[in-house]
Design a protein around this motif. Structure first.
Motif, mmCIF file in Angstrom:
data_model
loop_
_atom_site.group_PDB
_atom_site.id
_atom_site.type_symbol
_atom_site.label_atom_id
_atom_site.label_comp_id
_atom_site.label_asym_id
_atom_site.label_seq_id
_atom_site.Cartn_x
_atom_site.Cartn_y
_atom_site.Cartn_z
ATOM 1 N N THR A 142 0.823 -1.220 0.000
ATOM 2 C CA THR A 142 0.000 0.000 0.000
ATOM 3 C C THR A 142 0.851 1.263 0.000
ATOM 4 O O THR A 142 0.531 2.230 -0.704
ATOM 5 C CB THR A 142 -0.931 -0.002 1.227
ATOM 6 N N CYS A 143 1.927 1.275 0.742
ATOM 7 C CA CYS A 143 2.758 2.490 0.806
ATOM 8 C C CYS A 143 3.380 2.806 -0.555
ATOM 9 O O CYS A 143 3.498 3.969 -0.940
ATOM 10 C CB CYS A 143 3.824 2.356 1.881
ATOM 11 N N VAL A 144 3.725 1.771 -1.305
ATOM 12 C CA VAL A 144 4.303 1.979 -2.640
ATOM 13 C C VAL A 144 3.220 2.487 -3.594
ATOM 14 O O VAL A 144 3.450 3.417 -4.378
ATOM 15 C CB VAL A 144 4.943 0.669 -3.167
ATOM 16 N N ARG A 145 2.037 1.860 -3.521
ATOM 17 C CA ARG A 145 0.935 2.296 -4.398
ATOM 18 C C ARG A 145 0.547 3.742 -4.119
ATOM 19 O O ARG A 145 0.293 4.513 -5.030
ATOM 20 C CB ARG A 145 -0.285 1.389 -4.218
ATOM 21 N N LEU A 146 0.515 4.113 -2.826
ATOM 22 C CA LEU A 146 0.166 5.487 -2.469
ATOM 23 C C LEU A 146 1.223 6.463 -2.967
ATOM 24 O O LEU A 146 0.888 7.520 -3.507
ATOM 25 C CB LEU A 146 -0.005 5.610 -0.953
ATOM 26 N N ALA A 147 2.477 6.129 -2.835
ATOM 27 C CA ALA A 147 3.559 7.001 -3.315
ATOM 28 C C ALA A 147 3.474 7.183 -4.830
ATOM 29 O O ALA A 147 3.619 8.301 -5.346
ATOM 30 C CB ALA A 147 4.917 6.421 -2.919
ATOM 31 N N GLU A 148 3.210 6.091 -5.554
ATOM 32 C CA GLU A 148 3.070 6.194 -7.013
ATOM 33 C C GLU A 148 1.850 7.017 -7.397
ATOM 34 O O GLU A 148 1.898 7.790 -8.351
ATOM 35 C CB GLU A 148 2.974 4.792 -7.622
ATOM 36 N N LEU A 149 0.756 6.852 -6.647
ATOM 37 C CA LEU A 149 -0.457 7.639 -6.923
ATOM 38 C C LEU A 149 -0.195 9.124 -6.716
ATOM 39 O O LEU A 149 -0.585 9.953 -7.559
ATOM 40 C CB LEU A 149 -1.612 7.178 -6.020
ATOM 41 N N LEU A 150 0.466 9.477 -5.642
ATOM 42 C CA LEU A 150 0.751 10.891 -5.371
ATOM 43 C C LEU A 150 1.658 11.486 -6.450
ATOM 44 O O LEU A 150 1.425 12.617 -6.901
ATOM 45 C CB LEU A 150 1.389 11.042 -3.989
ATOM 46 N N THR A 151 2.642 10.736 -6.864
ATOM 47 C CA THR A 151 3.527 11.205 -7.937
ATOM 48 C C THR A 151 2.745 11.365 -9.237
ATOM 49 O O THR A 151 2.910 12.358 -9.959
ATOM 50 C CB THR A 151 4.693 10.209 -8.142
ATOM 51 N N HIS A 152 1.895 10.401 -9.533
ATOM 52 C CA HIS A 152 1.080 10.446 -10.750
ATOM 53 C C HIS A 152 0.154 11.671 -10.749
ATOM 54 O O HIS A 152 0.026 12.365 -11.772
ATOM 55 C CB HIS A 152 0.250 9.160 -10.866
ATOM 56 N N LEU A 153 -0.473 11.950 -9.610
ATOM 57 C CA LEU A 153 -1.388 13.095 -9.527
ATOM 58 C C LEU A 153 -0.637 14.415 -9.672
ATOM 59 O O LEU A 153 -1.139 15.358 -10.293
ATOM 60 C CB LEU A 153 -2.157 13.055 -8.208
ATOM 61 N N GLN A 154 0.563 14.483 -9.130
ATOM 62 C CA GLN A 154 1.357 15.705 -9.276
ATOM 63 C C GLN A 154 1.744 15.932 -10.731
ATOM 64 O O GLN A 154 1.776 17.072 -11.197
ATOM 65 C CB GLN A 154 2.603 15.635 -8.398
ATOM 66 N N GLU A 155 1.994 14.852 -11.458
ATOM 67 C CA GLU A 155 2.308 14.975 -12.882
ATOM 68 C C GLU A 155 1.088 15.395 -13.697
ATOM 69 O O GLU A 155 1.222 16.071 -14.709
ATOM 70 C CB GLU A 155 2.849 13.647 -13.414
ATOM 71 N N LYS A 156 -0.112 15.014 -13.246
ATOM 72 C CA LYS A 156 -1.345 15.364 -13.964
ATOM 73 C C LYS A 156 -1.683 16.847 -13.848
ATOM 74 O O LYS A 156 -2.377 17.388 -14.685
ATOM 75 C CB LYS A 156 -2.530 14.538 -13.434
ATOM 76 N N GLY A 157 -1.261 17.477 -12.751
ATOM 77 C CA GLY A 157 -1.482 18.914 -12.646
ATOM 78 C C GLY A 157 -2.376 19.344 -11.495
ATOM 79 O O GLY A 157 -2.749 18.553 -10.616
ATOM 80 N N GLU A 158 -2.731 20.602 -11.558
ATOM 81 C CA GLU A 158 -3.463 21.275 -10.479
ATOM 82 C C GLU A 158 -4.836 20.653 -10.211
ATOM 83 O O GLU A 158 -5.211 20.420 -9.064
ATOM 84 C CB GLU A 158 -3.610 22.762 -10.844
ATOM 85 N N GLU A 159 -5.604 20.393 -11.255
ATOM 86 C CA GLU A 159 -6.955 19.856 -11.077
ATOM 87 C C GLU A 159 -6.924 18.473 -10.431
ATOM 88 O O GLU A 159 -7.735 18.170 -9.560
ATOM 89 C CB GLU A 159 -7.689 19.785 -12.418
ATOM 90 N N ALA A 160 -5.977 17.637 -10.825
ATOM 91 C CA ALA A 160 -5.861 16.298 -10.250
ATOM 92 C C ALA A 160 -5.525 16.378 -8.759
ATOM 93 O O ALA A 160 -6.079 15.632 -7.942
ATOM 94 C CB ALA A 160 -4.799 15.500 -10.989
ATOM 95 N N CYS A 161 -4.643 17.278 -8.394
ATOM 96 C CA CYS A 161 -4.283 17.462 -6.993
ATOM 97 C C CYS A 161 -5.481 17.961 -6.187
ATOM 98 O O CYS A 161 -5.731 17.501 -5.071
ATOM 99 C CB CYS A 161 -3.113 18.432 -6.858
ATOM 100 N N HIS A 162 -6.224 18.899 -6.769
ATOM 101 C CA HIS A 162 -7.413 19.420 -6.098
ATOM 102 C C HIS A 162 -8.440 18.317 -5.862
ATOM 103 O O HIS A 162 -9.039 18.226 -4.787
ATOM 104 C CB HIS A 162 -8.010 20.561 -6.924
ATOM 105 N N GLU A 163 -8.670 17.489 -6.848
ATOM 106 C CA GLU A 163 -9.654 16.407 -6.700
ATOM 107 C C GLU A 163 -9.193 15.346 -5.709
ATOM 108 O O GLU A 163 -9.998 14.734 -5.029
ATOM 109 C CB GLU A 163 -9.964 15.786 -8.063
ATOM 110 N N PHE A 164 -7.877 15.139 -5.599
ATOM 111 C CA PHE A 164 -7.359 14.229 -4.580
ATOM 112 C C PHE A 164 -7.678 14.760 -3.189
ATOM 113 O O PHE A 164 -8.122 14.013 -2.311
ATOM 114 C CB PHE A 164 -5.848 14.026 -4.739
ATOM 115 N N TYR A 165 -7.461 16.060 -2.982
ATOM 116 C CA TYR A 165 -7.785 16.657 -1.685
ATOM 117 C C TYR A 165 -9.282 16.556 -1.399
ATOM 118 O O TYR A 165 -9.683 16.317 -0.262
ATOM 119 C CB TYR A 165 -7.335 18.119 -1.620
ATOM 120 N N ARG A 166 -10.090 16.745 -2.406
ATOM 121 C CA ARG A 166 -11.542 16.633 -2.227
ATOM 122 C C ARG A 166 -11.922 15.207 -1.828
ATOM 123 O O ARG A 166 -12.727 14.994 -0.916
ATOM 124 C CB ARG A 166 -12.267 17.040 -3.503
#
Length: 182
Positions: free
Chosen positions: A57-81
């Motif tokens: 899980t820790c690896v999957r979460l780290a990859e997800l966070l990196t992926h969302l940061q690469e997607k941009g501002e909207e992806a990060c905002h929706e993650f927080y939501r």
């Protein structure tokens, strides 16, 4: 620190990776939320990759966070939501959220969640002790032997010491009426 969600996610990533409250089930909920509501942020193929249970899980979460940061501002905002929706206690304990709640002098105006619902600091044993005394007195009053304890109504003559005037008058009149019947 800037106001963009991208910068906030960069600052919060270390905290999110180390937080033990984000277990497999919660990470899956976040991934499904992003995939179902915003497939342009997280496609089915990407969601399937991030939900692979063979990867810790820790690896999957780290990859997800990196992926969302690469997607941009909207992806990060929706993650927080999604985080706010599914794991509110983690959302409010994020470093960027805590720093926003602090006043300029560094004092946090928001009470911690643990203290918000505390009625007193004495705990459940104090309540049980008080309740037991009240039940014992009531049982003694209603079922007590008058020869052993005397008339329980006499206790009511001392009881109104800390009560209001009308309560005192009512209890004293009740004890006087009881004395007339005997």
């Amino acid at each position: 620190m800037g106001d963009s969600f991208h910068e906030q996610l960069q600052a919060d990533s270390r905290f999110l990776r180390s937080d033990k409250r984000l277990d497999t089930e919660l990470v899956d909920k976040l991934i499904l939320q992003l995939n179902r509501i915003y497939p342009q942020i997280l496609t089915d193929k990407e969601a399937h990759r991030f939900r692979d249970l063979d990867v810790p899980t820790c690896v999957r979460l780290a990859e997800l966070l990196t992926h969302l940061q690469e997607k941009g501002e909207e992806a990060c905002h929706e993650f927080y939501r999604a985080l706010h929706l599914h794991v509110e206690e983690v959302y409010f304990s994020l470093p960027t959220r805590i720093s926003r709640r602090r006043e300029p002098n560094g004092i946090s105006p928001v009470a911690p969640l643990k203290e918000r619902y505390a009625l007193n600091d004495r705990g459940p044993w104090f309540f049980l002790g008080c309740f037991s005394v009240a039940v014992g007195l009531a049982l003694m009053y209603y079922y007590g032997d008058r020869e052993v304890f005397g008339d329980p109504r006499k206790v009511l003559g001392v009881t109104p010491l800390g009560l209001s005037r009308t309560a005192k008058e009512l209890l004293i009149s009740y004890t006087e009426d009881g004395n007339r019947k005997l």
